[in-house]
Motif scaffolding. Structure first.
Motif, mmCIF file in Angstrom:
data_model
loop_
_atom_site.group_PDB
_atom_site.id
_atom_site.type_symbol
_atom_site.label_atom_id
_atom_site.label_comp_id
_atom_site.label_asym_id
_atom_site.label_seq_id
_atom_site.Cartn_x
_atom_site.Cartn_y
_atom_site.Cartn_z
ATOM 1 N N ASP A 19 0.651 -1.173 0.111
ATOM 2 C CA ASP A 19 0.049 -0.025 -0.155
ATOM 3 C C ASP A 19 0.776 1.258 -0.040
ATOM 4 O O ASP A 19 0.345 2.375 -0.280
ATOM 5 C CB ASP A 19 -0.831 0.040 1.024
ATOM 6 C CG ASP A 19 -1.858 -1.161 1.090
ATOM 7 O OD1 ASP A 19 -2.139 -1.733 -0.014
ATOM 8 O OD2 ASP A 19 -2.561 -1.496 2.093
ATOM 9 N N ASP A 20 2.041 1.070 0.072
ATOM 10 C CA ASP A 20 3.177 2.455 0.244
ATOM 11 C C ASP A 20 3.056 3.116 -1.128
ATOM 12 O O ASP A 20 3.397 4.115 -1.299
ATOM 13 C CB ASP A 20 4.527 1.908 0.556
ATOM 14 C CG ASP A 20 4.546 1.589 1.739
ATOM 15 O OD1 ASP A 20 3.705 1.808 2.843
ATOM 16 O OD2 ASP A 20 5.535 0.709 2.304
ATOM 17 N N VAL B 104 2.530 9.664 6.493
ATOM 18 C CA VAL B 104 2.285 10.913 5.769
ATOM 19 C C VAL B 104 2.892 10.855 4.345
ATOM 20 O O VAL B 104 2.704 11.734 3.591
ATOM 21 C CB VAL B 104 2.825 12.120 6.701
ATOM 22 C CG1 VAL B 104 2.081 12.302 7.785
ATOM 23 C CG2 VAL B 104 4.407 12.089 6.941
ATOM 24 N N TYR B 105 3.707 9.936 4.186
ATOM 25 C CA TYR B 105 4.494 9.848 2.793
ATOM 26 C C TYR B 105 3.837 8.567 2.084
ATOM 27 O O TYR B 105 3.750 7.614 2.584
ATOM 28 C CB TYR B 105 6.090 9.548 3.111
ATOM 29 C CG TYR B 105 6.491 10.568 3.710
ATOM 30 C CD1 TYR B 105 6.684 12.078 2.976
ATOM 31 C CD2 TYR B 105 7.252 10.687 4.911
ATOM 32 C CE1 TYR B 105 7.363 13.269 3.619
ATOM 33 C CE2 TYR B 105 7.703 11.958 5.468
ATOM 34 C CZ TYR B 105 7.728 12.863 4.871
ATOM 35 O OH TYR B 105 8.451 13.947 5.777
ATOM 36 N N LEU C 165 6.946 11.427 -4.899
ATOM 37 C CA LEU C 165 6.507 11.092 -3.406
ATOM 38 C C LEU C 165 5.574 12.352 -3.166
ATOM 39 O O LEU C 165 5.581 13.463 -3.516
ATOM 40 C CB LEU C 165 7.776 11.679 -2.399
ATOM 41 C CG LEU C 165 7.563 11.416 -1.156
ATOM 42 C CD1 LEU C 165 7.352 10.109 -0.427
ATOM 43 C CD2 LEU C 165 8.720 12.014 -0.235
ATOM 44 N N ILE C 166 4.595 11.732 -2.624
ATOM 45 C CA ILE C 166 3.549 12.650 -1.933
ATOM 46 C C ILE C 166 3.670 12.869 -0.519
ATOM 47 O O ILE C 166 3.707 11.750 0.376
ATOM 48 C CB ILE C 166 1.952 12.032 -2.266
ATOM 49 C CG1 ILE C 166 1.595 11.995 -3.928
ATOM 50 C CG2 ILE C 166 0.806 12.738 -1.752
ATOM 51 C CD1 ILE C 166 0.464 11.204 -4.210
ATOM 52 N N ASP D 250 12.262 -1.713 0.733
ATOM 53 C CA ASP D 250 12.529 -2.222 1.867
ATOM 54 C C ASP D 250 11.841 -1.293 3.076
ATOM 55 O O ASP D 250 11.931 -1.939 4.077
ATOM 56 C CB ASP D 250 14.309 -2.410 2.171
ATOM 57 C CG ASP D 250 14.566 -3.399 1.085
ATOM 58 O OD1 ASP D 250 13.767 -4.058 0.508
ATOM 59 O OD2 ASP D 250 15.843 -3.456 0.906
ATOM 60 N N ASN D 251 11.785 -0.359 2.771
ATOM 61 C CA ASN D 251 11.218 0.850 3.845
ATOM 62 C C ASN D 251 10.128 1.496 3.681
ATOM 63 O O ASN D 251 9.899 1.459 2.474
ATOM 64 C CB ASN D 251 12.221 1.721 4.388
ATOM 65 C CG ASN D 251 13.588 0.959 4.960
ATOM 66 O OD1 ASN D 251 13.660 0.130 5.921
ATOM 67 N ND2 ASN D 251 14.819 1.251 4.550
ATOM 68 N N PRO D 252 9.410 1.836 4.361
ATOM 69 C CA PRO D 252 8.237 2.747 4.284
ATOM 70 C C PRO D 252 8.588 3.966 3.314
ATOM 71 O O PRO D 252 9.597 4.419 3.520
ATOM 72 C CB PRO D 252 7.574 2.916 5.520
ATOM 73 C CG PRO D 252 8.050 2.147 6.391
ATOM 74 C CD PRO D 252 9.517 1.901 6.025
ATOM 75 N N PRO D 253 7.556 4.728 2.747
ATOM 76 C CA PRO D 253 7.966 5.942 2.099
ATOM 77 C C PRO D 253 8.463 7.100 2.924
ATOM 78 O O PRO D 253 8.042 6.947 4.334
ATOM 79 C CB PRO D 253 6.903 6.315 1.331
ATOM 80 C CG PRO D 253 5.880 4.924 1.354
ATOM 81 C CD PRO D 253 6.155 4.265 2.480
#
Length: 1048
Positions: free
Chosen positions: A72-73, A99-100, A107-108, A134-137
């Motif tokens: 979902d990111d 928030v990202y 990127l939003i 590998d990591n969240p936005p």
């Protein structure tokens, strides 16, 4: 208990102290019970709390942010895509403090309106050189992607941050700079601190509080961070555009002036320095006064202003500004505030009724004192103007309104040029060292932080310029994301579905085209002296015939524009005057005569086409400063004076306008953005009330529509964002399919082999390019990094082995050299020691020989001393003892004896000198010389003995051949050795001579030396002789004793 963590072991408590602690005493003997309680607590936390296992297996007692990535990111991964699904997805993530969000490689960022704990150094390490999924936005991921692209492709990068005012663009720019300095890993820690403090300093002078944003950027900023080819940050450069100078003199209700005015006022107030800068302490100046009259109360009571002033002072010091420069900046800012307090009044005379004067000269004198100019000159420049017409100079007086306009124009010019000077000074202090990296070999990462789109209740000329700049940024986004990509699809013959998007090129043409664009029409109307705002509206209505422009009914001096972000109504009141931005030449001349060096530089340097202060400093002589530019036009250095002259100092109307500066600024900004590969950050404002965790769907929907997020998701899902030529693709990624030493041909077949070896799907080949999706390039770069990492490991081991081998050889060579040096040195030391030993042995042998010979002579010739005394002398002595001893007889005998002794002593000294000169001739007559010497010694008696021979001490220097008897002895010895010939072996160097029968010479010496002193009872005739005899007797006795001891 915290004292146990002290690093200094001396200050750390010992174990005995810890055992005496009440907490330890309380837990003593309860190990089992405490262990059970702890196990129960852990079980409860695992069941009720967060189950995510952390790195160090710590217990999380509070709900924390999830650091695991998910599908979902990225909005591209959504199965169904429409506006409602996107809004719902963003709202869900926003409620979870996510928030990202990604839209492919875009990127939003939603403004959380609160501080989040996701920007610490630990998160910087988390987003360093890892895969995006590998990591969240995160905003750090975008900075890391730009940094890796720069290092991998050796190409400049550009990060474009866009959005409405209050959407969080400035804070996002801060975070990107923070992460880039972390990735750059500059060796100079001071440089990193300087770069991080650039933004706070510039924003204090360029940001202000507006109705919708407390920290709104009122200028455009493009920060270029400079790196070496290896990725180390070495410097930075700032480019500033379109500062809203009109805010200095006037701002709308509910808004404030630039931050620096409040910071400096509060800081000087708390430091009790307001009087030094001629600032009032009760009533605030007009430029920072508000309608509520609460400015002074806010300045006194608010700690924020005071803390910000201290932070600004720290920024000045850390970046490298001198105390003199900072003081000059404060004086100019204080002078601007005092200038705003100057009031004018009209005076009526017989011939002129529109003349103005300054009734209260306090503010005028304060401003003149701070500017280091004369108050009379400043008043004359404000209330009159010099006009040159057909070679004649005419002085005209200004009305009250005209004088107020001149005052405000001077304040705007002072602030604008001071801001440009600060930016230029920062650039000079942060420029990279040419010794470290050449200018052509360095790479840049540009960060664009520009004022966001604005739509207030009353929009003026400043909002028009800001919104035109945002139209340009939106056009650049559309061109890069949609237009260029679809054009390459058609040219390369790639079958891809086209995505429709809203193109804003017609709106930009309406603004910027010549000669019928809006800005060109406004410049043309500004050149007419009699033009008004109404004539400007009429000209717009007559020439701008398009659907994006309209004139609202029943509203005067107003027009509307259909921007990409919505409809905006603009109030034309003051458009022409703001566009002209007239600065009279008299003000420039007066300010050039200032004694303040900084002020002289501000108004002596020319302006660039973008309206900023030029970095090159023009030379201005005292004569050129004292004369107006019109009067110096006939001088020989016309070109120099024209360069020094401000474009608006001439009296003709063909001067530079704000619109022309704005057009050149956009061109310069685009030229810098086009060079680098862009990375987009779209900032979204979740609500207009600036409340945390408040998500307004309607407000977010509007922003998503005009930014084209839905179209961006479609083109990122279906399109190919990376188009790489075959040659560049093969040269960049041939390591993945070919050996490192092989250089394959740049053909389509080799490109296909690389793609198949990388196991990628969904790529397309054109006629000359490889079309890849946004995630393909990241996968290829990660594979390439793995291959390069293995190569680096092999190189490291090989270089280590070669280094160890070279070190071993060098070590052996050094060992051999050390042995040679040691052997040579030891030989030298041994030879020196041997010489010293031989010398000492020779000296010792000589001492022993001399001592032994003396002892032997004294021992052998001691009993024969009485034989040498003459008979007459003995008889005379005997008769003297028998006769009568009358005093006269004794006295006469003593005197006679003394006279005889002195005379004979003098004769002996003369004879010895004569015989010493004849020592060489006496070798042939040994018997005669010996007899003569024996007779002389017998005649002289004991006195001769005292003066002739003195005993030598042990270890004394050997006796020299300076007497006839020595010469005689050695001559006889040489003849005896010559006679023996080969019967006697020659003595070697250092060999000790053995006393043998050849030393019979000592037996031939006079026996006078061996006669005891007791045999001469006659006392000397003089005290000196008695003392000499006593001293020689004692010395002889001591020498004999030492010799006997040596023999024993």
């Amino acid at each position: 208990m915290l004292r146990c963590l002290i690093k200094d072991f001396e200050a750390r408590p010992s174990v005995t102290h810890l055992l005496e602690h009440p907490f330890i005493k309380q837990a003593h003997g309860k190990d089992v019970a405490l262990r059970q309680q702890l196990a129960a607590l852990i079980r409860e936390q695992q069941e009720a709390g967060c189950k995510t296992r952390t790195k160090h297996e710590r217990i999380n007692t509070r709900k924390t942010l999830i650091i695991e990535s998910s599908l979902d990111d990225d909005l591209v991964n959504l199965e169904f895509l429409d506006e409602e699904i996107i809004i719902s997805h963003l709202q869900k993530r926003y409620d979870e403090l996510q928030v990202y969000t990604y839209v492919g490689d875009i990127l939003i960022a939603l403004n959380p309106f609160q501080n989040l704990s996701i920007y610490s150094p630990q998160f910087s390490k988390l987003y360093h050189g890892v895969k995006r999924t590998d990591n969240p936005p995160h905003i750090f991921a975008t900075a890391d992607a730009a940094y890796r692209s720069m290092v991998t492709f050796c190409k400049d990068q550009c990060i474009i941050i866009s959005g409405e005012s209050g959407a969080g663009k400035t804070e996002s720019a801060h975070l990107i700079v923070q992460h880039l300095t972390f990735l750059g890993k500059a060796n100079n820690r001071t440089l990193r601190e300087k770069i991080l403090q650039v933004n706070p300093l510039v924003e204090a002078f360029g940001n202000a509080c507006t109705a919708i944003n407390d920290n709104s950027s009122r200028f455009g900023k493009y920060l270029e961070m400079k790196f070496t080819s290896t990725g180390a940050v070495i410097g930075a450069k700032i480019s500033e555009y379109l500062l809203e100078k009109s805010r200095v003199i006037k701002h709308a209700a509910g808004e404030k002036n630039f931050h620096i005015f409040y910071y400096i006022y509060a800081g000087l107030y708390h430091q009790n320095k307001l009087n030094a800068y001629r600032l009032p302490d009760r009533t605030p100046p007009r430029y920072i006064d508000s309608q509520r009259r609460e400015v002074m109360q806010d300045i006194v009571s608010s700690k924020l202003y005071k803390e910000q002033f201290e932070a600004i002072q720290e920024c000045f010091r850390n970046i490298g500004f001198t105390e003199e420069e900072v003081n000059s900046v404060y004086r100019i800012l204080s002078a601007i505030l005092n200038t705003g307090s100057i009031e004018f009044a009209s005076i009526t005379s017989q011939h002129q009724t529109d003349k103005s004067e300054v009734p209260n000269s306090e503010a005028l004198e304060n401003a003149a004192s701070l500017l280091s100019i004369g108050p009379e000159e400043l008043q004359e420049a404000l209330t009159s103007q010099c006009v040159v017409t057909r070679g004649e100079t005419i002085i005209r007086t200004n009305t009250v309104d005209k004088a107020a306009d001149v005052r405000d124009a001077m304040s705007k010019a002072l602030y604008g040029r001071l801001f440009s000077w600060i930016v230029n000074r920062i650039n000079s202090l942060l420029q990279p060292d040419t010794n470290v990296c050449a200018a052509e070999s360095g790479m840049n990462v540009g960060i664009l932080d520009i004022f966001g789109f604005e739509n207030f209740k009353k929009n003026s000329f400043e909002q028009l310029c800001i919104n035109i700049a945002n139209e340009q940024i939106q056009f650049y986004f559309n061109q890069h994301i949609f237009a260029l990509e679809q054009m390459e699809y058609q040219s390369e013959g790639v079958d891809a579905s086209l995505v429709e998007y809203e193109d804003n090129r017609p709106i930009l043409d309406m603004f910027l085209q010549k000669p019928m664009g809006l800005l060109s029409l406004m410049d043309e109307e500004s050149r007419f002296p009699q033009a008004t705002d109404q004539t400007l509206v009429d000209k717009f209505q007559d020439n701008l015939r398009c659907k994006y422009f309209w004139i609202p009914k029943r509203v005067e001096l107003c027009f509307g524009i259909q921007h990409y972000a919505g409809k905006v109504l603009y109030n034309v009141n003051g458009f022409l005057e703001k566009n002209r931005d007239t600065l009279p030449a008299d003000i420039v001349v007066v300010l050039r005569t200032s004694e303040n060096k900084l002020l002289q530089q501000l108004f002596s340097s020319p302006l660039t086409k973008t309206g900023n202060l030029a970095t090159s400093r023009a030379r201005v002589t005292a004569a050129s400063r004292s004369l107006p530019p019109q009067l110096s036009s006939g001088r020989s250095k016309v070109d120099t004076m024209e360069m020094m002259r401000h474009p608006e100092e001439t009296t003709n109307m063909r001067r530079q306008t704000v619109a022309s500066y704005f057009r050149y600024s956009l061109m310069d900004l685009l030229s810098k953005m086009v060079v680098g590969q862009p990375h987009f950050v779209r900032c979204i404002k979740p609500n207009d009330d600036r409340q945390a965790l408040c998500f307004c769907k309607e407000r977010v929907m509007v922003q998503l529509r005009y930014t084209g997020i839905l179209e961006t998701v479609n083109i990122r899902r279906q399109g190919y964002s990376h188009r790489i030529p075959f040659e560049e693709f093969v040269n960049r990624y041939y390591y993945l399919a070919f050996r490192a030493h092989q250089m394959p041909e740049t053909s389509k077949a080799n490109a296909v082999a690389i793609l198949k070896r990388a196991k990628l799907d969904g790529w397309v080949l054109g006629t000359t390019k490889v079309f890849l999706r946004y995630y393909h390039v990241e996968q290829l770069n990660l594979l390439l990094r793995e291959v390069i990492a293995r190569v680096v490991v092999l190189q490291a081991y090989t270089k280590g082995w070669l280094g160890a081998r070279r070190y071993q050889k060098q070590r052996e060579k050094r060992t051999r050299g050390a042995i040679v040096i040691q052997s040579a040195w030891r030989g030298f030391v041994a030879r020196q020691n041997l010489k010293q030993i031989k010398k000492e042995r020779e000296e010792a042998a000589v001492c022993i020989q001399s001592a032994y010979r003396g002892h032997r002579v004294r021992r052998d010739h001691g009993p024969k001393r009485h034989i040498c005394h003459p008979e007459p002398a003995g008889k005379t002595t005997k008769e003297g003892h028998k006769g009568s001893d009358s005093p006269e007889t004794k006295e006469g005998r003593h005197i006679h004896t003394g006279n005889v002794g002195l005379d004979s002593l003098n004769r002996q000294v003369k004879d010895i000198k004569r015989d010493k000169g004849r020592a060489e001739d006496s070798a042939g007559k040994p018997s005669r010389e010996t007899a003569r010497l024996r007779d002389m010694q017998c005649k002289q008696g004991p006195v001769m003995k005292l003066q002739q021979r003195t005993p030598r001490r042990r270890g004394q220097h050997p006796k020299l051949l300076n007497s006839p008897e020595d010469s005689l002895y050695y001559n006889q010895l040489n003849r005896t050795l010559d006679y023996q010939g080969s019967k006697r072996k020659p003595r070697k160097l250092g060999q000790i001579k053995v006393l043998d029968g050849e030393d019979e010479y000592y037996k031939l010496l006079s026996t006078v030396e061996s006669i005891p002193e007791e045999e001469y009872p006659i006392a000397p005739s003089h005290p000196f002789q008695w003392a000499s005899r006593q001293s020689e007797l004692s010395l002889t006795t001591m020498s004999a004793g030492k010799t006997d001891a040596a023999d024993m």
